[in-house]
Design an enzyme around this catalytic site. Structure first.
Site, PDB file in Angstrom:
ATOM      1  N   SER A  41      51.210 138.125 -16.209  1.00 21.02           N
ATOM      2  CA  SER A  41      52.072 138.715 -15.162  1.00 21.02           C
ATOM      3  C   SER A  41      52.594 140.107 -15.504  1.00 21.02           C
ATOM      4  O   SER A  41      53.706 140.473 -15.135  1.00 21.02           O
ATOM      5  CB  SER A  41      53.238 137.776 -14.827  1.00 21.02           C
ATOM      6  OG  SER A  41      52.737 136.552 -14.308  1.00 21.02           O
ATOM      7  N   LYS A  68      38.822 138.815 -13.611  1.00 18.13           N
ATOM      8  CA  LYS A  68      38.510 137.391 -13.372  1.00 18.13           C
ATOM      9  C   LYS A  68      37.381 137.275 -12.330  1.00 18.13           C
ATOM     10  O   LYS A  68      36.529 138.153 -12.267  1.00 18.13           O
ATOM     11  CB  LYS A  68      39.786 136.632 -12.968  1.00 18.13           C
ATOM     12  CG  LYS A  68      40.930 136.883 -13.968  1.00 18.13           C
ATOM     13  CD  LYS A  68      42.098 135.968 -13.800  1.00 18.13           C
ATOM     14  CE  LYS A  68      43.148 136.318 -14.857  1.00 18.13           C
ATOM     15  NZ  LYS A  68      44.286 135.383 -14.837  1.00 18.13           N
ATOM     16  N   GLU A  84      48.734 135.610 -24.714  1.00 19.34           N
ATOM     17  CA  GLU A  84      49.062 135.336 -23.319  1.00 19.34           C
ATOM     18  C   GLU A  84      49.662 133.929 -23.208  1.00 19.34           C
ATOM     19  O   GLU A  84      48.920 132.938 -23.262  1.00 19.34           O
ATOM     20  CB  GLU A  84      47.807 135.393 -22.447  1.00 19.34           C
ATOM     21  CG  GLU A  84      47.098 136.733 -22.476  1.00 19.34           C
ATOM     22  CD  GLU A  84      46.154 136.890 -21.285  1.00 19.34           C
ATOM     23  OE1 GLU A  84      46.402 137.799 -20.486  1.00 19.34           O
ATOM     24  OE2 GLU A  84      45.217 136.104 -21.151  1.00 19.34           O
ATOM     25  N   GLU A 105      41.936 130.346 -19.206  1.00 18.56           N
ATOM     26  CA  GLU A 105      41.214 129.711 -18.083  1.00 18.56           C
ATOM     27  C   GLU A 105      39.864 129.157 -18.539  1.00 18.56           C
ATOM     28  O   GLU A 105      39.419 128.114 -18.071  1.00 18.56           O
ATOM     29  CB  GLU A 105      41.053 130.726 -16.936  1.00 18.56           C
ATOM     30  CG  GLU A 105      42.375 130.937 -16.209  1.00 18.56           C
ATOM     31  CD  GLU A 105      42.570 132.308 -15.611  1.00 18.56           C
ATOM     32  OE1 GLU A 105      41.585 133.053 -15.434  1.00 18.56           O
ATOM     33  OE2 GLU A 105      43.739 132.655 -15.323  1.00 18.56           O
ATOM     34  N   HIS A 120      39.727 133.070 -23.214  1.00 14.09           N
ATOM     35  CA  HIS A 120      40.809 133.156 -22.229  1.00 14.09           C
ATOM     36  C   HIS A 120      41.278 131.740 -21.877  1.00 14.09           C
ATOM     37  O   HIS A 120      40.466 130.807 -21.846  1.00 14.09           O
ATOM     38  CB  HIS A 120      40.324 133.888 -20.974  1.00 14.09           C
ATOM     39  CG  HIS A 120      41.448 134.180 -20.024  1.00 14.09           C
ATOM     40  ND1 HIS A 120      41.930 133.242 -19.143  1.00 14.09           N
ATOM     41  CD2 HIS A 120      42.209 135.281 -19.854  1.00 14.09           C
ATOM     42  CE1 HIS A 120      42.941 133.771 -18.466  1.00 14.09           C
ATOM     43  NE2 HIS A 120      43.128 135.002 -18.874  1.00 14.09           N
ATOM     44  N   ASN A 156      41.546 142.473 -16.653  1.00 13.91           N
ATOM     45  CA  ASN A 156      40.741 141.263 -16.506  1.00 13.91           C
ATOM     46  C   ASN A 156      40.645 140.951 -15.010  1.00 13.91           C
ATOM     47  O   ASN A 156      41.580 140.432 -14.416  1.00 13.91           O
ATOM     48  CB  ASN A 156      41.431 140.115 -17.269  1.00 13.91           C
ATOM     49  CG  ASN A 156      40.698 138.799 -17.112  1.00 13.91           C
ATOM     50  OD1 ASN A 156      39.601 138.750 -16.552  1.00 13.91           O
ATOM     51  ND2 ASN A 156      41.301 137.722 -17.601  1.00 13.91           N
ATOM     52  N   GLY A 191      49.488 134.622 -14.218  1.00 14.36           N
ATOM     53  CA  GLY A 191      49.407 134.499 -12.766  1.00 14.36           C
ATOM     54  C   GLY A 191      50.624 133.842 -12.125  1.00 14.36           C
ATOM     55  O   GLY A 191      50.604 133.523 -10.936  1.00 14.36           O
TER      56      GLY A 191
END
Ligand code: PGA
Length: 262
Positions: free
Chosen positions: A222, A17, A176, A107, A105, A15, A182
């Site tokens: 991560s 992003k 996730e 985000e 996702h 991904n 992150g």
């Protein structure tokens, strides 16, 4: 007949992003294709999900190299066409050889207000267009600390599949933990296994046992070359969704090699 676990080939999805311009993305995809060994073709599925603007560049690199890598998108819209400024349809993705699409996702959920109901509409549109959805779910820190992860994740998954007809094709689920994305923090493999197993049971209840044995469940958050092995050794974790460590060809391919050699 191979056992069902053996039948689920590991999947490593990148991904990217909102990273990489067109030329940077083409360079990264080229670096990945250069490092992928042909003999890995039957051992791992590799999917790169760049920004929309780089999809064509990545699919060109893959086609030119005859690489086994594949290209995916990071989002889509459920309507087929029309007055939806800024949106990208499933047909537009498929036309660029995009066989995969991340949806829901964390985000997108937290920064863009995406709801599970919207995710479900995207999943239905993707399945109808023969693009494999990678549906993301995961709990925030307070839910994890309270020990309520499985209930939270299963509820989020079922809401993200609400109204989705029993699919002919695969639905990939990426677990996730929001607090692991992150952050450099990772779940323990024991935690990842418990949640992945709960996800598989939910798929079995929702779409049947056959789908549950077919559909891959990924871990994300991560993931790096140094820790990927502890996740892929979990029986119900069938691969990983990789953010930061997918932005460098060497580290991404190092990670893939670890999955192949496991
Ligand atoms: P990360 O991102 O690997 O940088 O934590 C994973 C993701 O958000 O999919």
């Amino acid at each position: 007949m191979p056992s069902s676990v053996e039948a689920r080939r590991p999947l490593v999805a990148a991904n990217w992003k909102m990273n990489k311009t067109y030329s940077q993305g083409v360079n990264l995809a080229q670096g990945v294709c250069d490092r992928l060994e042909r003999s890995w073709r039957t051992k791992v599925d590799v999917v790169m999900c760049p920004p929309f603007t780089v999809l064509r560049g990545v699919s060109n690199v893959i086609a030119f190299d005859r690489s086994f890598a594949q290209v995916g998108a990071q989002d889509c819209y459920w309507e087929p066409a029309g007055a939806f400024t800024g949106a990208i349809s499933v047909e537009m993705l498929a036309d660029l050889d995009c066989a995969w699409c991340i949806v829901g996702h964390s985000e997108r959920r937290s920064l863009f207000g995406e709801t599970s109901e919207q995710v479900a509409r995207k999943v239905s549109a993707l399945l109808a267009g023969k693009v494999t959805p990678i549906v993301c779910v995961g709990e925030p820190r307070d839910v994890y600390d309270a020990g309520d992860t499985c209930a939270y994740v299963v509820e989020q998954l079922l809401a993200s599949l609400e109204g989705v007809p029993a699919p002919q094709g695969e639905v990939v689920v990426a677990y996730e933990p929001v607090w692991a994305i992150g952050s450099g923090l990772v779940a323990t493999p024991e935690h990842a296994q418990v949640v992945a197993s709960a996800i598989r049971e939910a798929i079995a209840r929702r779409f049947g046992e056959q789908a549950a044995q077919r559909d891959r469940v990924l871990y994300g958050g991560s993931v790096k070359p140094g820790n990927v092995g502890m996740f892929t050794s979990c029986p119900d974790v069938d691969g990983v969704l990789v953010g930061g460590a997918s932005l460098d060809a060497e580290s991404f391919c190092d990670l893939i090699k670890k999955v192949v050699d496991a």
